[in-house]
Scaffold this active site. Structure first.
Site, PDB file in Angstrom:
ATOM      1  N   THR A 146     -13.972  69.349 128.386  1.00  0.00           N
ATOM      2  CA  THR A 146     -15.055  69.897 129.217  1.00  0.00           C
ATOM      3  C   THR A 146     -15.864  68.730 129.803  1.00  0.00           C
ATOM      4  O   THR A 146     -15.516  68.219 130.854  1.00  0.00           O
ATOM      5  CB  THR A 146     -15.946  70.858 128.414  1.00  0.00           C
ATOM      6  OG1 THR A 146     -16.373  70.231 127.201  1.00  0.00           O
ATOM      7  CG2 THR A 146     -15.182  72.134 128.076  1.00  0.00           C
ATOM      8  N   LYS A 172     -11.024  67.489 121.645  1.00  0.00           N
ATOM      9  CA  LYS A 172     -11.998  67.401 122.719  1.00  0.00           C
ATOM     10  C   LYS A 172     -13.363  67.260 122.066  1.00  0.00           C
ATOM     11  O   LYS A 172     -13.561  67.646 120.906  1.00  0.00           O
ATOM     12  CB  LYS A 172     -11.955  68.596 123.656  1.00  0.00           C
ATOM     13  CG  LYS A 172     -12.337  69.941 123.044  1.00  0.00           C
ATOM     14  CD  LYS A 172     -13.811  70.264 123.057  1.00  0.00           C
ATOM     15  CE  LYS A 172     -14.390  70.187 124.455  1.00  0.00           C
ATOM     16  NZ  LYS A 172     -15.856  70.519 124.416  1.00  0.00           N
ATOM     17  N   THR A 183     -15.168  70.597 112.954  1.00  0.00           N
ATOM     18  CA  THR A 183     -14.910  69.444 113.796  1.00  0.00           C
ATOM     19  C   THR A 183     -15.287  69.825 115.207  1.00  0.00           C
ATOM     20  O   THR A 183     -15.788  70.903 115.450  1.00  0.00           O
ATOM     21  CB  THR A 183     -13.408  69.097 113.803  1.00  0.00           C
ATOM     22  OG1 THR A 183     -12.710  70.116 114.515  1.00  0.00           O
ATOM     23  CG2 THR A 183     -12.840  69.031 112.402  1.00  0.00           C
ATOM     24  N   GLU A 269     -21.484  61.812 125.189  1.00  0.00           N
ATOM     25  CA  GLU A 269     -22.000  62.022 126.547  1.00  0.00           C
ATOM     26  C   GLU A 269     -22.976  60.914 126.952  1.00  0.00           C
ATOM     27  O   GLU A 269     -23.989  60.678 126.300  1.00  0.00           O
ATOM     28  CB  GLU A 269     -22.687  63.383 126.635  1.00  0.00           C
ATOM     29  CG  GLU A 269     -21.703  64.531 126.632  1.00  0.00           C
ATOM     30  CD  GLU A 269     -22.365  65.893 126.643  1.00  0.00           C
ATOM     31  OE1 GLU A 269     -21.673  66.875 126.985  1.00  0.00           O
ATOM     32  OE2 GLU A 269     -23.552  65.993 126.309  1.00  0.00           O
ATOM     33  N   ASN A 391     -26.866  66.929 130.266  1.00  0.00           N
ATOM     34  CA  ASN A 391     -27.203  68.177 129.611  1.00  0.00           C
ATOM     35  C   ASN A 391     -28.277  68.971 130.333  1.00  0.00           C
ATOM     36  O   ASN A 391     -28.367  70.187 130.173  1.00  0.00           O
ATOM     37  CB  ASN A 391     -27.613  67.909 128.162  1.00  0.00           C
ATOM     38  CG  ASN A 391     -26.402  67.623 127.302  1.00  0.00           C
ATOM     39  OD1 ASN A 391     -25.699  68.521 126.882  1.00  0.00           O
ATOM     40  ND2 ASN A 391     -26.135  66.331 127.069  1.00  0.00           N
TER      41      ASN A 391
END
Length: 396
Positions: A146, A172, A183, A269, A391
């Site tokens: 994603t 991912k 996880t 991120e 975000n």
């Protein structure tokens, strides 16, 4: 054990497609299928709002620790979707079972993406209709991402009972990373011959010191799940706990988990730096893991790394806020090999030495608690402006 180019284990095939959950035309659905029923294991998020696929797949695996196919979609998490979301998972299982001519009890389902949006089953069916099977299709790692900047994958080969055994894993995860007995979304498949209960025991044990030791932002996903299948195609000889072959397989299996966990933390991120924290001389293993994760998860420590400052006080506060045994007068801290605190006393260093601590994107913090003989490691990343930007704009 040796790391090899990414490939599927014997008698395991995959396929990937763009179903339409993502608007950019990128891959957003894949499946991994064994020629025969396989031993299966899973660990799952402890978030109280477990997504529908997590709930259903856990029930499926708990039946007899057996799966033959796993299907994953990205772009829609099917989370916080109530009874309709649960029914959509069962409908997904039926679509896959009908196409592959399998029993629905052998289908595992996973989803990732936006929370709170019902799964469009017409889109899902189109994806299943388009999926094919090939032992050369290795795009599954790309189909599940994603906000990730890259896919995470690893493949190893180990010789057991004179036969090559392949263990292939992919994950991912970039944000909403703070696992607890779960996880990020991950899948590990192998052609090893191992009992389902033994596979579950391995996975449950190894997850504690691998995926449970990473954090990006302290936020636990509703969809965290790792699934594993072992179809036994490599050998007729079943691995027996306690034997040399079993121990070697367990070592290789854990290596795959740890490698994937570190790749997830590294791709946090907006991150500029991958951070590794090693805690030594702790009271016991549990406290070593606790302290290392507290340090790597501290926003103050993350900000310190981003600002390239050796502010050891931020590391000390992270240690002190845990319930771990400590000796306040004998803590030693190093940053990328340079000691900055010795026996709880700060060490002077020059601007040149400070700069050398941050020349590598891989930042290593070593802590010696001097209260025991145990050690533990955790992995994470720094906290940057980019994380907030990503975000603030994310629709999930």
């Amino acid at each position: 054990m040796k790391t090899i180019n990414f490939k599927w284990p014997k008698n395991i095939k995959s396929g990937s497609t763009h179903a339409g959950f993502k608007e950019d035309g990128k891959l957003d659905m894949c499946w991994i299928v064994s020629n025969t029923p396989a031993a299966a294991a899973g660990v799952y998020t402890t978030n109280q709002f477990k997504a529908a696929p997590v709930q259903v797949t856990k029930k499926t695996i708990d039946l007899k620790h057996e799966l033959q196919a796993i299907i994953v979609n990205s772009g829609n998490a099917n989370s916080f979707t109530g009874d309709e979301g649960i029914q959509n998972v069962y409908d997904s299982k039926k679509l896959v079972a009908d196409k592959l001519h399998l029993d629905e009890s052998l289908i595992g389902v996973a989803s990732t993406g936006i929370i709170g949006k019902q799964l469009d089953m017409d889109t899902y069916q189109e994806g299943v209709d388009n999926l094919k099977l090939s032992d050369e299709d290795i795009d599954a790692p790309e189909a599940i991402i994603t906000t990730d900047t890259c896919s995470k994958k690893v493949c190893v080969e180990v010789i057991l009972n004179d036969q090559p055994v392949t263990i292939t894993g992919f994950s991912k995860g970039s944000g909403m990373i703070h696992p607890n007995m779960g996880t990020t979304l991950s899948c590990i498949v192998t052609d090893a011959n191992i009992d389902g209960d033994d596979l579950q025991n391995l996975l449950s044990e190894d997850i504690i010191s691998t995926f449970n030791q990473i954090t990006v932002d302290g936020c636990m996903s509703t969809n965290d799940m790792v699934l594993s299948m072992a179809n036994g195609s490599a050998s007729e000889d079943k691995l027996v706990p306690g034997t040399a072959e079993y121990i070697e397989f367990a070592k290789s299996f854990k290596y795959v988990l740890e490698t994937l966990a570190k790749k997830v933390a590294q791709d946090g991120e907006g991150a500029n730096n991958f951070v590794e924290v090693n805690v030594n001389s702790a009271f016991d293993k549990q406290e070593a893991n606790l302290v290392s994760k507290a340090i790597v998860g501290s926003n103050l420590v993350k900000s310190m790394i981003f600002g390239k400052e050796a502010n050891w006080g931020r590391i000390v506060q992270a240690i002190g806020q845990t319930h771990a045994h400590v000796d306040p007068n004998h803590v030693t801290i190093s940053l990328n090999g340079t000691e900055i605190v010795t026996n709880s006393e700060p060490v002077s260093f020059t601007d040149k030495e400070l700069k050398s601590m941050f020349t590598d994107e891989h930042i290593i913090i070593d802590v010696d608690l001097n209260v025991g003989n145990a050690s533990g490691t955790a992995w994470g990343c720094d906290l940057t402006y980019k994380y907030v930007e990503i975000n603030a704009a994310y629709e999930g």
